[in-house]
Motif scaffolding. Structure first.
Motif, PDB file in Angstrom:
ATOM      1  N   ILE A  60     108.433  17.258 -16.687  1.00 28.49           N
ATOM      2  CA  ILE A  60     108.243  17.353 -18.236  1.00 28.49           C
ATOM      3  C   ILE A  60     108.765  18.647 -18.744  1.00 28.49           C
ATOM      4  O   ILE A  60     109.185  18.835 -19.809  1.00 28.49           O
ATOM      5  N   GLU A  61     108.290  19.790 -18.097  1.00 32.76           N
ATOM      6  CA  GLU A  61     108.782  21.112 -18.531  1.00 32.76           C
ATOM      7  C   GLU A  61     110.259  21.425 -18.491  1.00 32.76           C
ATOM      8  O   GLU A  61     110.851  21.944 -19.330  1.00 32.76           O
ATOM      9  N   GLU A  62     111.087  20.677 -17.446  1.00 25.50           N
ATOM     10  CA  GLU A  62     112.443  20.738 -17.749  1.00 25.50           C
ATOM     11  C   GLU A  62     112.962  19.783 -18.717  1.00 25.50           C
ATOM     12  O   GLU A  62     113.790  20.476 -19.446  1.00 25.50           O
ATOM     13  N   ALA A  63     112.402  18.834 -19.270  1.00 26.34           N
ATOM     14  CA  ALA A  63     112.868  18.043 -20.152  1.00 26.34           C
ATOM     15  C   ALA A  63     112.460  18.988 -21.651  1.00 26.34           C
ATOM     16  O   ALA A  63     113.473  19.170 -22.558  1.00 26.34           O
ATOM     17  N   LYS A  64     111.543  19.556 -21.460  1.00 28.90           N
ATOM     18  CA  LYS A  64     111.102  20.607 -22.675  1.00 28.90           C
ATOM     19  C   LYS A  64     112.307  21.674 -22.739  1.00 28.90           C
ATOM     20  O   LYS A  64     112.648  21.996 -23.997  1.00 28.90           O
ATOM     21  N   ARG A  65     112.544  22.113 -21.718  1.00 29.30           N
ATOM     22  CA  ARG A  65     113.593  23.245 -21.663  1.00 29.30           C
ATOM     23  C   ARG A  65     115.051  22.757 -22.200  1.00 29.30           C
ATOM     24  O   ARG A  65     115.784  23.282 -23.119  1.00 29.30           O
ATOM     25  N   GLU A  66     115.409  21.470 -21.816  1.00 28.73           N
ATOM     26  CA  GLU A  66     116.755  20.798 -22.503  1.00 28.73           C
ATOM     27  C   GLU A  66     116.511  20.598 -24.041  1.00 28.73           C
ATOM     28  O   GLU A  66     117.635  20.614 -24.244  1.00 28.73           O
ATOM     29  N   ILE A  67     115.547  20.173 -24.261  1.00 29.91           N
ATOM     30  CA  ILE A  67     115.291  19.760 -25.682  1.00 29.91           C
ATOM     31  C   ILE A  67     115.613  21.148 -26.420  1.00 29.91           C
ATOM     32  O   ILE A  67     116.072  21.222 -27.501  1.00 29.91           O
ATOM     33  N   SER A  68     114.733  22.116 -25.944  1.00 33.83           N
ATOM     34  CA  SER A  68     115.031  23.555 -27.011  1.00 33.83           C
ATOM     35  C   SER A  68     116.402  23.997 -26.749  1.00 33.83           C
ATOM     36  O   SER A  68     116.800  24.570 -27.719  1.00 33.83           O
ATOM     37  N   THR A  69     117.221  23.685 -25.725  1.00 31.69           N
ATOM     38  CA  THR A  69     118.333  24.483 -25.572  1.00 31.69           C
ATOM     39  C   THR A  69     119.339  23.345 -26.468  1.00 31.69           C
ATOM     40  O   THR A  69     120.080  23.880 -27.410  1.00 31.69           O
ATOM     41  N   VAL A  70     119.076  22.113 -26.489  1.00 25.88           N
ATOM     42  CA  VAL A  70     120.065  21.189 -27.286  1.00 25.88           C
ATOM     43  C   VAL A  70     119.666  21.472 -28.747  1.00 25.88           C
ATOM     44  O   VAL A  70     120.496  21.576 -29.668  1.00 25.88           O
ATOM     45  N   SER A  71     118.400  21.779 -29.156  1.00 25.99           N
ATOM     46  CA  SER A  71     117.977  22.010 -30.511  1.00 25.99           C
ATOM     47  C   SER A  71     118.610  23.284 -30.984  1.00 25.99           C
ATOM     48  O   SER A  71     119.272  23.593 -31.998  1.00 25.99           O
ATOM     49  N   SER A  72     118.720  24.425 -30.188  1.00 29.23           N
ATOM     50  CA  SER A  72     119.421  25.670 -30.573  1.00 29.23           C
ATOM     51  C   SER A  72     120.943  25.322 -30.629  1.00 29.23           C
ATOM     52  O   SER A  72     121.617  26.162 -31.454  1.00 29.23           O
ATOM     53  N   THR A  73     121.472  24.576 -29.759  1.00 35.33           N
ATOM     54  CA  THR A  73     122.767  24.355 -29.913  1.00 35.33           C
ATOM     55  C   THR A  73     123.060  23.584 -31.244  1.00 35.33           C
ATOM     56  O   THR A  73     124.060  23.999 -31.946  1.00 35.33           O
ATOM     57  N   VAL A  74     122.205  22.688 -31.640  1.00 32.74           N
ATOM     58  CA  VAL A  74     122.344  21.979 -32.829  1.00 32.74           C
ATOM     59  C   VAL A  74     122.205  22.842 -34.022  1.00 32.74           C
ATOM     60  O   VAL A  74     123.116  22.701 -35.060  1.00 32.74           O
TER      61      VAL A  74
END
Length: 134
Positions: A83-97
Motif C-alpha cells: 500500500i505504501e508503494e502504491a501511494k508513492r507511485e500515485i504521488s509520482t504520477v500526480s506530480s508528473t501529470v
C-alpha cells in the motif's frame, strides 16, 4: 520489568517497614516472591501447553503475538508495504501529470499569441487587391 526506579523502590521499602514492621517484612517478602514465581510458572506452563496444542507451525508463538494490534502488524506487514508503494507511485504520477499540465498551459499561451499573429498576417493577405494594379 515493572519500571520501578531506585527512589520508588526505597519508598516502597520504607512503606513496608512502617506498615508491617521490621519483624514481619522478611516473611512478607518471601511470600511475595513465592507468589511471583508461581504466577510466572503458570504463565510459562500456559504458553507451553498452547504451543503443544497448536502444533509445530506455531512453535515460535509468543504471548505478545496474541495482542490483536501486534498480530495484525506482524501478518499484514507485506500488504502495508504494498500500500505504501502504491501511494508513492500515485504521488509520482500526480506530480508528473501536474508538470505536464503546466507545460501544456504554457504552450497554449504561446500558441494563442502565434494564432493572433497569424490572424493579423492573414488579414493583411486577405485584403482586396487588384491583380492588374501591379
Amino acid at each position: 520489568m515493572f519500571n520501578i526506579d531506585a527512589s520508588e523502590l526505597i519508598l516502597l521499602l520504607i512503606l513496608g517497614v512502617v506498615m508491617f514492621g521490621p519483624e514481619k517484612l522478611p516473611m512478607f517478602a518471601r511470600k511475595a516472591a513465592r507468589v511471583f514465581v508461581a504466577v510466572r510458572n503458570i504463565a510459562n506452563n500456559a504458553q507451553t501447553q498452547l504451543r503443544e496444542e497448536l502444533g509445530p507451525e506455531y512453535s515460535d508463538l509468543k504471548l505478545e503475538d496474541l495482542n490483536p494490534k501486534k498480530f495484525v502488524a506482524k501478518h499484514m506487514r507485506e500488504e502495508i508495504a504494498a500500500i505504501e508503494e502504491a501511494k508513492r507511485e500515485i504521488s509520482t504520477v500526480s506530480s508528473t501529470v501536474k508538470a505536464a499540465a503546466e507545460a501544456t498551459a504554457s504552450t497554449a499561451v504561446t500558441n494563442d499569441s502565434m494564432i493572433e499573429t497569424d490572424a493579423a498576417t492573414l488579414a493583411l493577405l486577405a485584403a482586396p487587391y487588384d491583380p492588374e494594379a501591379t
